[in-house]
Design a protein around this motif. Structure first.
Motif, PDB file in Angstrom:
ATOM      1  N   VAL A  39      -2.989  -8.261   6.788  1.00 33.82           N
ATOM      2  CA  VAL A  39      -3.998  -9.240   6.876  1.00 33.82           C
ATOM      3  C   VAL A  39      -4.797  -9.310   8.223  1.00 33.82           C
ATOM      4  O   VAL A  39      -3.939  -9.092   9.201  1.00 33.82           O
ATOM      5  N   LYS A  40      -5.972  -9.298   8.419  1.00 39.56           N
ATOM      6  CA  LYS A  40      -6.664  -9.621   9.456  1.00 39.56           C
ATOM      7  C   LYS A  40      -7.426 -10.635   9.504  1.00 39.56           C
ATOM      8  O   LYS A  40      -8.195 -10.900   8.294  1.00 39.56           O
ATOM      9  N   ASP A  41      -7.670 -11.398  10.283  1.00 41.42           N
ATOM     10  CA  ASP A  41      -8.475 -12.710  10.517  1.00 41.42           C
ATOM     11  C   ASP A  41      -8.244 -13.786   9.306  1.00 41.42           C
ATOM     12  O   ASP A  41      -9.252 -14.076   8.696  1.00 41.42           O
ATOM     13  N   GLY A  42      -7.151 -13.857   9.124  1.00 42.00           N
ATOM     14  CA  GLY A  42      -6.693 -14.791   7.864  1.00 42.00           C
ATOM     15  C   GLY A  42      -6.932 -14.219   6.440  1.00 42.00           C
ATOM     16  O   GLY A  42      -7.307 -15.082   5.440  1.00 42.00           O
ATOM     17  N   GLY A  43      -7.252 -13.073   6.214  1.00 39.14           N
ATOM     18  CA  GLY A  43      -7.817 -12.530   5.142  1.00 39.14           C
ATOM     19  C   GLY A  43      -9.141 -12.298   5.232  1.00 39.14           C
ATOM     20  O   GLY A  43      -9.863 -11.853   4.178  1.00 39.14           O
ATOM     21  N   LEU A  44      -9.973 -13.014   6.021  1.00 39.12           N
ATOM     22  CA  LEU A  44     -11.373 -12.829   5.652  1.00 39.12           C
ATOM     23  C   LEU A  44     -12.007 -11.563   6.307  1.00 39.12           C
ATOM     24  O   LEU A  44     -13.265 -11.111   5.758  1.00 39.12           O
ATOM     25  N   LYS A  45     -11.262 -11.121   7.186  1.00 39.95           N
ATOM     26  CA  LYS A  45     -11.780  -9.582   7.636  1.00 39.95           C
ATOM     27  C   LYS A  45     -11.170  -8.401   6.800  1.00 39.95           C
ATOM     28  O   LYS A  45     -11.754  -7.453   6.145  1.00 39.95           O
ATOM     29  N   LEU A  46      -9.911  -8.660   6.441  1.00 39.33           N
ATOM     30  CA  LEU A  46      -9.135  -7.788   5.863  1.00 39.33           C
ATOM     31  C   LEU A  46      -8.072  -8.173   5.043  1.00 39.33           C
ATOM     32  O   LEU A  46      -7.322  -9.054   5.395  1.00 39.33           O
ATOM     33  N   LEU A  47      -7.902  -7.870   3.767  1.00 39.34           N
ATOM     34  CA  LEU A  47      -6.735  -8.100   2.842  1.00 39.34           C
ATOM     35  C   LEU A  47      -6.468  -6.785   2.245  1.00 39.34           C
ATOM     36  O   LEU A  47      -7.304  -6.303   1.453  1.00 39.34           O
ATOM     37  N   GLN A  48      -5.336  -6.392   2.512  1.00 38.78           N
ATOM     38  CA  GLN A  48      -4.854  -4.990   2.177  1.00 38.78           C
ATOM     39  C   GLN A  48      -3.499  -5.020   1.432  1.00 38.78           C
ATOM     40  O   GLN A  48      -2.618  -5.492   1.663  1.00 38.78           O
ATOM     41  N   ILE A  49      -3.497  -4.621   0.194  1.00 39.63           N
ATOM     42  CA  ILE A  49      -2.153  -4.584  -0.498  1.00 39.63           C
ATOM     43  C   ILE A  49      -1.827  -3.212  -1.297  1.00 39.63           C
ATOM     44  O   ILE A  49      -2.596  -2.532  -1.989  1.00 39.63           O
ATOM     45  N   THR A  50      -0.811  -2.762  -0.970  1.00 32.33           N
ATOM     46  CA  THR A  50      -0.282  -1.578  -1.224  1.00 32.33           C
ATOM     47  C   THR A  50       1.064  -1.463  -2.110  1.00 32.33           C
ATOM     48  O   THR A  50       1.951  -1.961  -1.663  1.00 32.33           O
ATOM     49  N   ASP A  51       0.882  -1.004  -3.436  1.00 35.11           N
ATOM     50  CA  ASP A  51       2.039  -1.143  -4.491  1.00 35.11           C
ATOM     51  C   ASP A  51       2.493   0.500  -4.694  1.00 35.11           C
ATOM     52  O   ASP A  51       1.728   1.396  -4.444  1.00 35.11           O
ATOM     53  N   ASN A  52       3.620   0.395  -5.293  1.00 36.79           N
ATOM     54  CA  ASN A  52       4.041   1.794  -5.758  1.00 36.79           C
ATOM     55  C   ASN A  52       3.974   1.791  -7.241  1.00 36.79           C
ATOM     56  O   ASN A  52       5.281   2.541  -7.925  1.00 36.79           O
ATOM     57  N   GLY A  53       3.113   1.103  -7.904  1.00 30.57           N
ATOM     58  CA  GLY A  53       3.124   0.606  -9.378  1.00 30.57           C
ATOM     59  C   GLY A  53       2.477   2.117 -10.121  1.00 30.57           C
ATOM     60  O   GLY A  53       2.508   3.159  -9.662  1.00 30.57           O
ATOM     61  N   HIS A  54       2.245   2.060 -11.368  1.00 36.32           N
ATOM     62  CA  HIS A  54       1.797   3.182 -12.073  1.00 36.32           C
ATOM     63  C   HIS A  54       0.533   3.731 -11.750  1.00 36.32           C
ATOM     64  O   HIS A  54       0.043   4.880 -12.350  1.00 36.32           O
ATOM     65  N   GLY A  55      -0.189   2.918 -11.102  1.00 32.65           N
ATOM     66  CA  GLY A  55      -1.715   3.623 -10.570  1.00 32.65           C
ATOM     67  C   GLY A  55      -2.682   3.302 -11.787  1.00 32.65           C
ATOM     68  O   GLY A  55      -2.523   2.949 -12.648  1.00 32.65           O
ATOM     69  N   ILE A  56      -3.890   3.564 -11.585  1.00 31.79           N
ATOM     70  CA  ILE A  56      -4.705   3.569 -12.349  1.00 31.79           C
ATOM     71  C   ILE A  56      -5.435   5.104 -12.539  1.00 31.79           C
ATOM     72  O   ILE A  56      -5.757   5.877 -11.795  1.00 31.79           O
ATOM     73  N   ASP A  57      -5.864   5.236 -13.825  1.00 35.02           N
ATOM     74  CA  ASP A  57      -6.418   6.644 -14.457  1.00 35.02           C
ATOM     75  C   ASP A  57      -7.759   6.858 -13.748  1.00 35.02           C
ATOM     76  O   ASP A  57      -8.551   5.886 -13.709  1.00 35.02           O
ATOM     77  N   LYS A  58      -8.082   7.912 -13.370  1.00 34.05           N
ATOM     78  CA  LYS A  58      -9.277   8.496 -12.519  1.00 34.05           C
ATOM     79  C   LYS A  58     -10.391   7.792 -13.535  1.00 34.05           C
ATOM     80  O   LYS A  58     -11.536   7.374 -13.239  1.00 34.05           O
TER      81      LYS A  58
END
Ligand code: ADP
Ligand code: MG
Length: 334
Positions: A39-58
């Motif tokens: 998170v950057k600037d309380g989420g207003l600048k950046l909110l990034q979430i990284t998971d190891n789930g099943h992903g999304i088909d192209k």
């Protein structure tokens, strides 16, 4: 049309922690066992979430941020259960209307990861002159969602935020809730560029350990389990609640209904009243409750901005839970 979309989006996502809640739920729904938030600037600048789930088909990336794009509807035989899980297929679409959204994702079947950028529901090129098509890049299995400049085009919303640290506190609170609830999933949350995380829970930690690591040990040492269920009212409840030996200035209520974090002022009030006779004057409890209620019995008309949830036979169900709390408070004597 765009203005309408923007207004609709602004109603669903009112603050950074609402966007984050949607992204956490998506990551959990994707079967992730690891979830990292930056998170950057309380989420207003950046909110990034990284998971190891099943992903999304192209193939699904082109329509990912169109309204009502969801891979989850078929999982719900009963359409009336939609209400329990929020408005289907609106979260990513909404975010793309009020922020710069990019997605990097890789499924098990794919030989590489794909990155795509979105604006107003559509794929866009990251830089002028470049193609808007998803680009192949190196990457591990799972999905990373990056939300930048939230509300950049909604000045009124932006002005409503007082301080980044206040927003960050709400983000931490949201992550903490899911970190307690989602056993089997590791969570971390930190500020962009920080070397240490503000929340960090390993995959293997049980619920009580999760509470111990996130909340004070003084709470965790006073917790007892709570179980209640009733077939007639179609519900089951599990949780951890503080004993009569614990007392705080404010109530902590972590409430999950069908695995979604929700608010219920009725439940909160009932719980506080139940504790009032056991705690010193002004003393408040710590209560974590996970309710499973037949989806058809949960209010389907809950608007996303109203985090308050209602369900059938609310009074009866709350009475049973509070009876159980009273039982366990009168039992424990040390
Ligand atoms: P919903 O969750 O209601 O389906 P969303 O707008 O939140 O709608 O997400 C749209 C779709 O994008 C989901 O149905 C899912 O297929 C896909 N998706 C979103 N986030 C993830 C993720 N982290 N991992 C895998 N798939 C995801
Ligand atoms: Mg979702």
């Amino acid at each position: 049309q765009d203005v309408v979309n923007k207004i609709a989006a602004g109603e669903i996502i009112v603050a950074p922690e609402h966007a984050l809640k949607e992204l956490i739920e998506n990551a959990v729904d994707a079967g992730s066992t690891s979830l990292e938030v930056v998170v950057k600037d309380g989420g207003l600048k950046l909110l990034q979430i990284t998971d190891n789930g099943h992903g999304i088909d192209k193939e699904d990336l082109a329509i990912l941020c169109e309204r009502f794009t969801t891979s989850k509807l078929k999982a719900f035989e009963d359409l009336s259960s939609i209400g329990t899980y929020g408005f289907r297929g609106e979260a990513l679409a909404s975010i793309s209307h009020i922020a710069h959204l990019s997605v990097t994702t890789r499924t098990k079947e794919s030989s590489c990861a794909w990155r795509a950028h979105y604006s107003d529901g559509k794929l866009v090129s990251p830089k002028p002159g470049q193609s808007a098509e998803p680009k192949p890049i190196a990457g591990r299995g799972g999905t990373q969602i990056t939300v930048e400049d939230l509300f950049y085009n909604v000045p009124s919303r932006r002005r409503a935020f007082r301080s980044a640290s206040e927003e960050y506190a709400k983000i931490l609170d949201m992550v903490a809730r899911y970190a307690v609830h989602c056993a089997g999933v590791s969570f971390s949350c930190k500020k962009h560029g920080a070397s240490t995380a503000d929340i960090s829970v390993p995959t293997a930690a049980g619920t009580l350990d999760r509470i111990r690591q996130i909340h004070k040990a003084t709470v965790a040492n006073e917790l007892v389990t709570l179980n209640a269920e009733n077939e007639r009212w179609g519900f089951k409840c599990e949780g951890w609640i503080s004993s009569a030996n614990y007392s705080a200035k404010r109530t902590t209520l972590l409430l999950f209904i069908n695995h979604r974090s929700v608010e219920s002022s009725i439940i909160k009030k009932a719980v506080e009243q139940t504790y009032a006779t056991f705690l010193p004057k002004g003393g408040r409890p710590f209560v974590y409750l996970s309710l499973d209620i037949e989806p058809a019995r949960v209010d389907v008309n809950v608007h996303p901005t109203k985090r308050e949830v209602h369900f059938l036979n609310e009074d009866e169900i709350i009475a049973i839970i509070c009876d159980e709390i009273r039982n366990s408070l009168s039992k424990v004597d040390t």
